[in-house]
Design a protein around this motif. Sequence first.
Motif, mmCIF file in Angstrom:
data_model
loop_
_atom_site.group_PDB
_atom_site.id
_atom_site.type_symbol
_atom_site.label_atom_id
_atom_site.label_comp_id
_atom_site.label_asym_id
_atom_site.label_seq_id
_atom_site.Cartn_x
_atom_site.Cartn_y
_atom_site.Cartn_z
ATOM 1 N N LEU A 30 26.981 77.246 94.522
ATOM 2 C CA LEU A 30 27.816 77.131 95.712
ATOM 3 C C LEU A 30 28.612 78.389 96.029
ATOM 4 N N GLY A 31 28.433 79.433 95.252
ATOM 5 C CA GLY A 31 29.098 80.686 95.562
ATOM 6 C C GLY A 31 30.606 80.594 95.514
ATOM 7 N N GLN A 32 31.125 79.963 94.473
ATOM 8 C CA GLN A 32 32.563 79.764 94.354
ATOM 9 C C GLN A 32 33.306 81.018 93.897
ATOM 10 N N ASP A 33 32.578 82.076 93.556
ATOM 11 C CA ASP A 33 33.211 83.270 93.015
ATOM 12 C C ASP A 33 33.700 84.225 94.096
ATOM 13 N N GLN A 34 33.295 84.018 95.343
ATOM 14 C CA GLN A 34 33.790 84.871 96.420
ATOM 15 C C GLN A 34 33.889 84.072 97.704
ATOM 16 N N PRO A 35 34.792 84.458 98.606
ATOM 17 C CA PRO A 35 34.983 83.683 99.829
ATOM 18 C C PRO A 35 33.765 83.741 100.732
ATOM 19 N N HIS A 36 33.586 82.695 101.525
ATOM 20 C CA HIS A 36 32.504 82.645 102.499
ATOM 21 C C HIS A 36 33.115 82.413 103.879
ATOM 22 N N SER A 37 32.607 83.108 104.878
ATOM 23 C CA SER A 37 33.177 83.045 106.226
ATOM 24 C C SER A 37 33.177 81.630 106.783
ATOM 25 N N ALA A 38 32.137 80.830 106.485
ATOM 26 C CA ALA A 38 32.067 79.467 107.010
ATOM 27 C C ALA A 38 33.159 78.594 106.402
ATOM 28 N N VAL A 53 39.317 80.441 96.438
ATOM 29 C CA VAL A 53 39.007 81.812 96.821
ATOM 30 C C VAL A 53 38.904 81.949 98.341
ATOM 31 N N ASP A 54 38.413 80.905 99.022
ATOM 32 C CA ASP A 54 38.350 80.923 100.486
ATOM 33 C C ASP A 54 39.742 80.843 101.086
ATOM 34 N N ARG A 55 40.595 79.982 100.496
ATOM 35 C CA ARG A 55 41.943 79.815 101.021
ATOM 36 C C ARG A 55 42.770 81.089 100.848
ATOM 37 N N GLU A 56 42.592 81.758 99.725
ATOM 38 C CA GLU A 56 43.318 83.008 99.501
ATOM 39 C C GLU A 56 42.928 84.049 100.545
ATOM 40 N N ALA A 57 41.623 84.172 100.801
ATOM 41 C CA ALA A 57 41.150 85.138 101.795
ATOM 42 C C ALA A 57 41.610 84.748 103.193
ATOM 43 N N ALA A 58 41.533 83.462 103.502
ATOM 44 C CA ALA A 58 41.957 83.000 104.825
ATOM 45 C C ALA A 58 43.445 83.236 105.037
ATOM 46 N N GLN A 59 44.241 82.991 103.999
ATOM 47 C CA GLN A 59 45.679 83.229 104.125
ATOM 48 C C GLN A 59 45.974 84.709 104.335
ATOM 49 N N ALA A 60 45.182 85.580 103.718
ATOM 50 C CA ALA A 60 45.358 87.015 103.933
ATOM 51 C C ALA A 60 45.118 87.367 105.394
ATOM 52 N N VAL A 61 44.105 86.739 106.011
ATOM 53 C CA VAL A 61 43.827 86.971 107.433
ATOM 54 C C VAL A 61 44.949 86.399 108.295
ATOM 55 N N ILE A 62 45.415 85.205 107.947
ATOM 56 C CA ILE A 62 46.480 84.565 108.724
ATOM 57 C C ILE A 62 47.751 85.406 108.697
ATOM 58 N N ARG A 63 48.046 86.032 107.564
ATOM 59 C CA ARG A 63 49.227 86.899 107.501
ATOM 60 C C ARG A 63 49.095 88.081 108.450
ATOM 61 N N LEU A 64 47.879 88.577 108.605
ATOM 62 C CA LEU A 64 47.642 89.691 109.516
ATOM 63 C C LEU A 64 47.668 89.261 110.976
ATOM 64 N N PHE A 65 47.151 88.047 111.232
ATOM 65 C CA PHE A 65 46.952 87.585 112.608
ATOM 66 C C PHE A 65 47.075 86.066 112.623
ATOM 67 N N PRO A 66 48.291 85.537 112.694
ATOM 68 C CA PRO A 66 48.479 84.082 112.620
ATOM 69 C C PRO A 66 47.671 83.297 113.649
ATOM 70 N N ALA A 67 47.345 83.933 114.769
ATOM 71 C CA ALA A 67 46.610 83.233 115.823
ATOM 72 C C ALA A 67 45.147 83.006 115.481
ATOM 73 N N VAL A 226 38.914 92.865 109.917
ATOM 74 C CA VAL A 226 37.576 93.313 109.518
ATOM 75 C C VAL A 226 37.617 93.899 108.109
ATOM 76 N N ASP A 227 38.616 94.713 107.841
ATOM 77 C CA ASP A 227 38.734 95.321 106.514
ATOM 78 C C ASP A 227 38.943 94.257 105.440
ATOM 79 N N THR A 228 39.714 93.229 105.764
ATOM 80 C CA THR A 228 39.974 92.150 104.803
ATOM 81 C C THR A 228 38.697 91.404 104.467
ATOM 82 N N TYR A 229 37.914 91.058 105.479
ATOM 83 C CA TYR A 229 36.632 90.387 105.227
ATOM 84 C C TYR A 229 35.701 91.289 104.422
ATOM 85 N N THR A 230 35.625 92.542 104.812
ATOM 86 C CA THR A 230 34.684 93.464 104.169
ATOM 87 C C THR A 230 35.026 93.666 102.696
#
Length: 290
Positions: A30-38, A53-67, A226-230
Amino acid sequence: MGEQPVPGDGQGGTDGADSKGVKHAKDVDLGQDQPHSARMYDYYLGGKTNYAVDREAAQAVIRLFPAVETVARVNRTYMHRAVRWLAEQGVRQFIDVGTGIPTAPNLHDIVQDVHPGCRVMYVDNDPIVLVYADALLDGSAEGSTGYVQADATDPAAVLAAIEAEGVVDFSEPVALSLHALLHFVPDDRDPYGVVDHLMDALVPGSYLSLSHCTGDFDPESWQAIVDTYTRRGTPAQVRSRAEVERFFDRLDLEEPGVVLANRWRPEVGSGPGVVSDRQVSLYAGVARKR
């Protein structure tokens, strides 16, 4: 979401297998070791089919752009309006590439409500979607739904997998859905060639519907996203309106053309209320193949 709850990691994530799923988690990596965009998208929508891992990455994006949560909701409601409109125009076959986690209502729920005989083929490369595929396959008795796991950047393999399932008749018009997908296909993966290859397989009278994130209204924030996802293993690239319009170059755009997604044939109660262009940051359009 409509599925039976599954064992999680104690924070709403899905670390077990769906009791109704076609495969169990123990059978699928299930690829639990790294975030997935879906799964990050699922988190933005308030879903529970995601990992820490997905929630951590998503929260990083939300901090940059809450919208970004608004962007996700606008995208989802645009998809509902676009595919409903296509079904109302008489389209009876749909290919949805980049399905994401099933979040009711799904595409087949919308189009089969217009016409129960609609046939829908889902495509995704996130293995967790396979676990939840029962929600994608539970369509109307009159229609047909199917799911294949494939990578959108290999359009020949996508088409071969779809054809093997026998759900779609390629001699009849098809609506191709590429919603919130192509900003995860950077230029070095030939996104325009991917779209052309997929549309070349469809007969005249077929349609393309897509949505695509843009940095036109806040370039600095979107470059940081983009940098955060990459950095987390998901290459991304936002595009300008002109670059999004290029995906439709060989097609006839339906009114109102390529616009911010909340402005594409808006309906009362469809999507967030009053939002700014910056909060939406998502272009969308529907076009017909000549």
